[in-house]
Design a protein around this motif. Structure first.
Motif, PDB file in Angstrom:
ATOM      1  N   ALA A   1       0.833  -1.213   0.000  1.00 45.67           N
ATOM      2  CA  ALA A   1       0.000   0.000   0.000  1.00 45.67           C
ATOM      3  C   ALA A   1       0.867   1.262   0.000  1.00 45.67           C
ATOM      4  N   THR A   2       1.983   1.221   0.699  1.00 43.29           N
ATOM      5  CA  THR A   2       2.892   2.378   0.726  1.00 43.29           C
ATOM      6  C   THR A   2       3.466   2.647  -0.656  1.00 43.29           C
ATOM      7  N   ILE A   3       3.832   1.550  -1.322  1.00 42.06           N
ATOM      8  CA  ILE A   3       4.382   1.697  -2.677  1.00 42.06           C
ATOM      9  C   ILE A   3       3.331   2.297  -3.622  1.00 42.06           C
ATOM     10  N   GLU A   4       2.109   1.768  -3.522  1.00 39.30           N
ATOM     11  CA  GLU A   4       1.041   2.283  -4.391  1.00 39.30           C
ATOM     12  C   GLU A   4       0.726   3.746  -4.077  1.00 39.30           C
ATOM     13  N   ALA A   5       0.766   4.073  -2.769  1.00 39.55           N
ATOM     14  CA  ALA A   5       0.463   5.456  -2.380  1.00 39.55           C
ATOM     15  C   ALA A   5       1.531   6.410  -2.881  1.00 39.55           C
ATOM     16  N   SER A   6       2.784   5.957  -2.853  1.00 42.88           N
ATOM     17  CA  SER A   6       3.862   6.838  -3.354  1.00 42.88           C
ATOM     18  C   SER A   6       3.712   7.095  -4.854  1.00 42.88           C
ATOM     19  N   GLY A   7       3.138   6.116  -5.569  1.00 42.62           N
ATOM     20  CA  GLY A   7       2.904   6.311  -7.000  1.00 42.62           C
ATOM     21  C   GLY A   7       1.702   7.191  -7.279  1.00 42.62           C
ATOM     22  N   ALA A   8       0.829   7.400  -6.298  1.00 39.94           N
ATOM     23  CA  ALA A   8      -0.381   8.202  -6.506  1.00 39.94           C
ATOM     24  C   ALA A   8      -0.119   9.696  -6.333  1.00 39.94           C
ATOM     25  N   GLY A   9       1.058  10.070  -5.865  1.00 41.07           N
ATOM     26  CA  GLY A   9       1.389  11.496  -5.755  1.00 41.07           C
ATOM     27  C   GLY A   9       0.782  12.132  -4.534  1.00 41.07           C
ATOM     28  N   GLU A  10       0.302  13.378  -4.707  1.00 41.51           N
ATOM     29  CA  GLU A  10      -0.243  14.148  -3.599  1.00 41.51           C
ATOM     30  C   GLU A  10      -1.490  13.509  -3.027  1.00 41.51           C
TER      31      GLU A  10
ATOM     32  N   GLY B   1      -2.179  10.371  -2.714  1.00 41.19           N
ATOM     33  CA  GLY B   1      -1.951   9.145  -1.925  1.00 41.19           C
ATOM     34  C   GLY B   1      -1.096   9.351  -0.700  1.00 41.19           C
ATOM     35  N   ARG B   2      -0.743  10.626  -0.368  1.00 45.24           N
ATOM     36  CA  ARG B   2       0.139  10.852   0.774  1.00 45.24           C
ATOM     37  C   ARG B   2      -0.517  10.439   2.086  1.00 45.24           C
ATOM     38  N   ARG B   3      -1.764  10.847   2.277  1.00 52.06           N
ATOM     39  CA  ARG B   3      -2.452  10.453   3.532  1.00 52.06           C
ATOM     40  C   ARG B   3      -2.604   8.933   3.630  1.00 52.06           C
ATOM     41  N   PHE B   4      -2.926   8.352   2.526  1.00 50.75           N
ATOM     42  CA  PHE B   4      -3.078   6.884   2.540  1.00 50.75           C
ATOM     43  C   PHE B   4      -1.734   6.210   2.872  1.00 50.75           C
ATOM     44  N   ALA B   5      -0.609   6.834   2.428  1.00 50.25           N
ATOM     45  CA  ALA B   5       0.715   6.283   2.746  1.00 50.25           C
ATOM     46  C   ALA B   5       0.973   6.358   4.246  1.00 50.25           C
ATOM     47  N   VAL B   6       0.525   7.474   4.886  1.00 49.62           N
ATOM     48  CA  VAL B   6       0.696   7.581   6.341  1.00 49.62           C
ATOM     49  C   VAL B   6      -0.072   6.486   7.058  1.00 49.62           C
ATOM     50  N   VAL B   7      -1.309   6.266   6.617  1.00 46.43           N
ATOM     51  CA  VAL B   7      -2.134   5.198   7.236  1.00 46.43           C
ATOM     52  C   VAL B   7      -1.485   3.835   7.026  1.00 46.43           C
ATOM     53  N   ALA B   8      -0.959   3.581   5.822  1.00 46.49           N
ATOM     54  CA  ALA B   8      -0.317   2.290   5.528  1.00 46.49           C
ATOM     55  C   ALA B   8       0.908   2.088   6.404  1.00 46.49           C
ATOM     56  N   GLU B   9       1.676   3.192   6.633  1.00 47.06           N
ATOM     57  CA  GLU B   9       2.862   3.074   7.488  1.00 47.06           C
ATOM     58  C   GLU B   9       2.468   2.724   8.921  1.00 47.06           C
ATOM     59  N   GLU B  10       1.406   3.326   9.443  1.00 50.08           N
ATOM     60  CA  GLU B  10       0.941   3.002  10.789  1.00 50.08           C
ATOM     61  C   GLU B  10       0.469   1.550  10.871  1.00 50.08           C
ATOM     62  N   ILE B  11      -0.200   1.112   9.808  1.00 50.46           N
ATOM     63  CA  ILE B  11      -0.653  -0.303   9.796  1.00 50.46           C
ATOM     64  C   ILE B  11       0.548  -1.235   9.808  1.00 50.46           C
ATOM     65  N   ARG B  12       1.615  -0.896   9.077  1.00 51.12           N
ATOM     66  CA  ARG B  12       2.809  -1.748   9.062  1.00 51.12           C
ATOM     67  C   ARG B  12       3.461  -1.803  10.455  1.00 51.12           C
ATOM     68  N   LYS B  13       3.535  -0.611  11.104  1.00 50.04           N
ATOM     69  CA  LYS B  13       4.107  -0.594  12.461  1.00 50.04           C
ATOM     70  C   LYS B  13       3.270  -1.438  13.420  1.00 50.04           C
TER      71      LYS B  13
END
Length: 488
Positions: free
Chosen positions: A339-348, A350-362
């Motif tokens: 999800a983090t990889i996909e969010a980084s490809g989505a640009g601006e 997908g940034r919030r979604f990347a934060v959520v994905a990082e918390e889920i990974r932790k």
């Protein structure tokens, strides 16, 4: 043994028996020491080899876990842990190769070393590829095609090694048991030899005693016949008996008083015996109550064992759930990375979604760590449950032994009751006999006065009786010399 006294023969027989007994004791001690040393050596070797094989398998599992963690997050720490695990694995493999003596196990260790070299090369190649790319699906495919085909035979070889070591442990245990059986057979053989020797010595001494004493007894019987003839003449008279009749009368009076005292004592003993019988019966009832209490304790111990076994089963079920949670955490971690990889490809956007994905990974990482801690706690609980079950079974055996001892004590109390009852009956018979003896003593007192009348007729045969008594004394001295006492 010809020419020896009976005492010398007895000393030789006792010396032979004592020598064989000491030989049996020394042989028993040596055999037991040998068996104990063999058992200790087998247990120590089995414990070290089996522990080393199991540690080798556990180290491989840790190595695989750190390697998987590196594939997931490409962390330098996990890479270092993977290398350290590989070095520890090779060190354990070298130590185990030096301690194991079985050729089959040595061959299996060589196979494990070869497979480990291949596995280390494949994992190093894949870790290098992971550093160059973040394409997790590609890394998974490479892992399935290059590493997994080598890892599975390596894990199977480790499992086979553990099985071989356990088989060697069983063989060592059986060999130690065989040595113990041989030592027991040797001790039993020496015991039988000692018993046979003692019986033979006893038979020989008994035969010699019968032969030697029989001759002396024949002479004594001849002298006794002469003494009996002289005594028959002495019955017809005895001048000196007249003066002794007054002393006899006095003695009979004292005997009469003593008989009455014995009758009184017998009554008191009978009363005490009745009280003892009542106390013994009360003790029998108390032991019956104690036996019932021991049965209750035994049932409670069985319930404790059942609860401990149920606790062990629950801990196994919890372990299965923890494994499922660990697997879910690993999958969640992978999904969070994707999800983090996909969010980084989505640009601006997908940034919030990347934060959520990082918390889920932790959160997935913390869940995996917690699952490991829970698994360790479950292993501790399972070990404690096994220890408790063993201790409870030992206590149950002790309770059973105590119950058997109380059964023996109950039988002893019942025998005491019977013996006390028998003693009470015997005391009553003694009391009755004492009364009859008192009557007989009074009759003897009357007869003593008649004996004084015939005492003067024994003077003529006194000389012959003296000579016969002297001859009998000489034969008795010869008998004492024959048995080796040296007394006259």
């Amino acid at each position: 043994m010809a020419g020896r006294t009976y005492g010398g023969k007895l000393a030789i027989g006792v010396a032979i028996t004592v020598t064989l007994t000491l030989l049996t004791i020394v042989t028993s001690v040596i055999g037991l020491v040998f068996v104990v040393k063999a058992k200790d050596a087998a247990i120590a070797s089995a414990t070290d080899d089996l522990t080393g094989a199991e540690n080798l398998s556990r180290m491989m599992e840790m190595r695989i876990a750190d390697y998987r963690a590196f594939l997931l997050n490409k962390s330098t720490e996990n890479a270092d842990l993977t290398g350290a695990d590989h070095e520890s694995f090779r060190q354990l493999l070298s130590e185990l190769s030096a301690s194991i003596e079985s050729p089959a196990a040595q061959a299996k260790l060589a196979d494990i070393a070869a497979l480990d070299d291949r596995h280390a090369a494949a994992t190093a190649e894949l870790m290098a590829s992971r550093l160059q790319t973040d394409d997790i699906p590609t890394i998974d495919r490479l892992n399935d095609t290059k590493v997994v085909p080598i890892r599975k035979p390596l894990q199977q070889a480790l499992a086979d090694l553990i099985g071989m070591v356990r088989a060697d442990v069983a063989a060592d245990r059986e060999a130690s048991s065989t040595r113990a059986t041989q030592a027991i057979a040797l001790v039993i053989g020496l015991g039988v030899l000692t018993t046979i020797s003692a019986v033979l010595v006893a038979l020989r001494l008994s035969r010699d005693l019968k032969r030697e004493v029989g001759t002396a007894v024949g002479h004594i019987q001849s002298s006794s016949a002469q003494l009996e003839a002289a005594a028959a003449q002495q019955v017809n008279g005895g001048r000196d008996q007249a003066s002794a009749m007054s002393e006899i009368t006095t003695t009979i009076s004292e005997l009469l008083i003593t008989s009455r005292q014995i009758a009184d004592t017998a009554q008191r003993v009978s009363k005490i015996a009745e009280e003892t019988e009542a106390a013994a019966r009360a003790g029998d009832a108390t032991i019956d109550q104690t036996r019932t209490s021991i049965g209750t304790i035994r049932s409670q111990v069985d319930q404790i064992v059942q609860h401990m076994l149920a606790l062990g089963e629950k801990s196994q079920q919890i372990g299965l759930v923890v494994d499922l949670v660990s697997e879910l955490a690993e999958q969640t971690n992978i999904l969070a990375i994707n999800a983090t990889i996909e969010a980084s490809g989505a640009g601006e956007w997908g940034r919030r979604f990347a934060v959520v994905a990082e918390e889920i990974r932790k959160l997935a990482d913390r869940t995996a760590a917690s699952a490991k801690e829970i698994r360790a706690l479950i292993e501790d609980v399972r070990g404690a449950v096994n220890t408790t079950v063993m201790a409870t079974e030992i206590g149950a055996k002790a309770v059973d032994a105590g119950a058997r001892k109380f059964d023996d004590a109950t039988n002893s109390f019942r025998e005491i009751v019977q013996l006390v009852a028998t003693t009470n009956d015997a005391t009553r018979e003694i009391e009755l006999s004492t009364k009859q003896q008192t009557t007989a003593v009074e009759q003897v007192n009357v007869a003593a006065s008649d004996t004084a009348r015939v005492s003067r007729e024994t003077e003529a045969s006194a000389v012959q009786t003296k000579q016969t008594a002297a001859h009998l004394s000489t034969l008795s001295s010869d008998l004492l010399e024959m048995v080796g006492t040296g007394r006259h």
